[in-house]
Design an enzyme around this catalytic site. Structure first.
Site, PDB file in Angstrom:
ATOM      1  N   CYS A 184      -3.786  -1.405  -1.983  1.00 41.22           N
ATOM      2  CA  CYS A 184      -4.129  -0.018  -2.323  1.00 41.22           C
ATOM      3  C   CYS A 184      -5.129   0.050  -3.487  1.00 41.22           C
ATOM      4  O   CYS A 184      -4.911  -0.564  -4.538  1.00 41.22           O
ATOM      5  CB  CYS A 184      -2.830   0.683  -2.710  1.00 41.22           C
ATOM      6  N   CYS A 244     -10.633   3.089  -0.528  1.00 41.12           N
ATOM      7  CA  CYS A 244      -9.271   3.499  -0.157  1.00 41.12           C
ATOM      8  C   CYS A 244      -8.996   2.784   1.154  1.00 41.12           C
ATOM      9  O   CYS A 244      -9.817   2.851   2.080  1.00 41.12           O
ATOM     10  CB  CYS A 244      -9.191   5.014   0.038  1.00 41.12           C
ATOM     11  N   THR A 245      -7.869   2.076   1.213  1.00 45.06           N
ATOM     12  CA  THR A 245      -7.573   1.276   2.410  1.00 45.06           C
ATOM     13  C   THR A 245      -7.573   2.115   3.683  1.00 45.06           C
ATOM     14  O   THR A 245      -7.984   1.643   4.732  1.00 45.06           O
ATOM     15  CB  THR A 245      -6.173   0.654   2.288  1.00 45.06           C
ATOM     16  N   HIS A 246      -7.110   3.355   3.557  1.00 49.93           N
ATOM     17  CA  HIS A 246      -7.011   4.198   4.745  1.00 49.93           C
ATOM     18  C   HIS A 246      -8.378   4.415   5.419  1.00 49.93           C
ATOM     19  O   HIS A 246      -8.454   4.570   6.630  1.00 49.93           O
ATOM     20  CB  HIS A 246      -6.404   5.560   4.387  1.00 49.93           C
ATOM     21  N   TYR A 298      -0.314   8.140  -3.154  1.00 50.90           N
ATOM     22  CA  TYR A 298      -0.518   7.582  -4.494  1.00 50.90           C
ATOM     23  C   TYR A 298      -1.673   8.285  -5.214  1.00 50.90           C
ATOM     24  O   TYR A 298      -1.686   8.382  -6.423  1.00 50.90           O
ATOM     25  CB  TYR A 298      -0.844   6.088  -4.414  1.00 50.90           C
ATOM     26  N   GLY A 299      -2.639   8.739  -4.416  1.00 47.34           N
ATOM     27  CA  GLY A 299      -3.868   9.305  -4.986  1.00 47.34           C
ATOM     28  C   GLY A 299      -3.650  10.552  -5.826  1.00 47.34           C
ATOM     29  O   GLY A 299      -4.532  10.979  -6.560  1.00 47.34           O
ATOM     30  N   GLU A 317      -2.704   9.075   7.824  1.00 41.24           N
ATOM     31  CA  GLU A 317      -1.275   8.728   7.825  1.00 41.24           C
ATOM     32  C   GLU A 317      -0.558   9.443   8.981  1.00 41.24           C
ATOM     33  O   GLU A 317       0.398   8.934   9.541  1.00 41.24           O
ATOM     34  CB  GLU A 317      -0.683   9.098   6.466  1.00 41.24           C
ATOM     35  N   ASP A 343       0.889  -1.170   0.000  1.00 45.46           N
ATOM     36  CA  ASP A 343       0.000   0.000   0.000  1.00 45.46           C
ATOM     37  C   ASP A 343       0.924   1.216   0.000  1.00 45.46           C
ATOM     38  O   ASP A 343       2.144   1.078   0.120  1.00 45.46           O
ATOM     39  CB  ASP A 343      -0.880  -0.037   1.270  1.00 45.46           C
ATOM     40  N   SER A 344       0.318   2.401  -0.082  1.00 48.90           N
ATOM     41  CA  SER A 344       1.157   3.605  -0.061  1.00 48.90           C
ATOM     42  C   SER A 344       1.550   3.978   1.370  1.00 48.90           C
ATOM     43  O   SER A 344       2.358   4.864   1.575  1.00 48.90           O
ATOM     44  CB  SER A 344       0.396   4.770  -0.692  1.00 48.90           C
ATOM     45  N   THR A 373      -5.918   2.797  -5.231  1.00 47.69           N
ATOM     46  CA  THR A 373      -5.399   3.622  -6.331  1.00 47.69           C
ATOM     47  C   THR A 373      -4.505   2.746  -7.214  1.00 47.69           C
ATOM     48  O   THR A 373      -4.605   2.776  -8.444  1.00 47.69           O
ATOM     49  CB  THR A 373      -4.590   4.819  -5.760  1.00 47.69           C
TER      50      THR A 373
HETATM   51  N1  DGL Z   1      -4.392   3.877   0.553  1.00 47.49           N
HETATM   52  C1  DGL Z   1      -4.398   4.147  -0.827  1.00 47.49           C
HETATM   53  C2  DGL Z   1      -5.664   3.656  -1.525  1.00 47.49           C
HETATM   54  O1  DGL Z   1      -6.236   2.708  -1.112  1.00 47.49           O
HETATM   55  C3  DGL Z   1      -4.098   5.516  -1.285  1.00 47.49           C
HETATM   56  C4  DGL Z   1      -3.752   6.608  -0.359  1.00 47.49           C
HETATM   57  C5  DGL Z   1      -2.785   7.522  -1.057  1.00 47.49           C
HETATM   58  O2  DGL Z   1      -1.591   7.183  -1.023  1.00 47.49           O
HETATM   59  O3  DGL Z   1      -3.219   8.528  -1.679  1.00 47.49           O
HETATM   60  O4  DGL Z   1      -6.095   4.196  -2.505  1.00 47.49           O
END
Ligand code: DGL
Length: 204
Positions: free
Chosen positions: A69, A180-182, A38-39, A148, A6-7, A71
């Site tokens: 992730c 988005c995993t976050h 990553y987004g 994050e 993931d990012s 994205t």
């Molecule tokens: N956690 C990532 C996702 O699921 C992206 C978060 C990021 O790095 O912008 O899309």
């Protein structure tokens, strides 16, 4: 061995569930914080990071790569799958099983929240276009940065979350995908805001 990337910390939600399901398996987790977020990155950059991450995980012994992730799954999922034999691994993404779940449900109006990249990729509207589901997409770029930084239970994060979610709630969506995993780390708060009428789908 499962190699998950993931990012950042978001993909740990995927790791925790996989660890429960496969308690005897070995895992290696890569949070590519050097390239976070990553987004906001281009299609080409994401493919490049995804390939490098997979080669790194393979070099540590992974035979199954999980693109946690969204994205990266949106921009590089098909590309990485096409590289499976060169990489010598099996590649799994988080969007394909989510699409299967939506396809087998009775959802009429679907909300999708994700990074700017995932929403701009149009992966959900494109993949579900023949099903007659209304899709309302909402990019939520501020959330990943707050998460994050560990700002999970703060008033500021809750208020930004309400700003993003209330328009979706007004549109009377039946279900909401946390693309988005976050966002899994804010699931409790998201469920509270959306209320019991809305099914919250966590792809993790
Ligand atoms: N956690 C990532 C996702 O699921 C992206 C978060 C990021 O790095 O912008 O899309």
């Amino acid at each position: 061995m499962f190699g998950i990337f993931d990012s950042g910390v978001g993909g740990l939600s995927v790791f925790r569930l996989l660890e429960k399901k496969f308690p005897k398996a070995d895992f290696i987790y890569l949070g590519d914080t050097a390239h976070f977020p990553y987004g906001e990155k281009s299609d080409k950059s994401i493919k490049n990071y995804a390939l490098k991450n997979s080669n790194f995980l393979k070099s540590k012994g992974a035979d199954d790569i999980i693109i946690a992730c969204h994205t990266a799954s949106s921009f590089a999922g098909e590309y990485l799958k096409s590289q499976e034999s060169e990489l010598g691994v099996k590649v799994h993404d988080v969007i394909s099983p989510t699409l299967r779940k939506i396809t087998n449900s009775n959802i009429k109006c679907l909300g999708v929240i994700g990074t700017r990249g995932t929403i701009a990729s149009g992966i959900y509207p494109k993949s579900l276009k023949n099903l007659g589901i209304d899709i309302i997409s909402q990019p939520c770029p501020l959330l990943v940065v707050l998460i994050e930084e560990g700002w999970i239970n703060t008033l500021e994060t809750k208020s930004i979350l309400r700003y993003y979610l209330l328009p979706l709630k007004k549109k009377k969506i039946d279900a909401l995908v946390l693309s988005c995993t976050h966002y899994s780390l804010l699931k409790k708060e998201i469920v509270e805001i959306m209320g019991p009428r809305v099914q919250v789908i966590d792809p993790a």
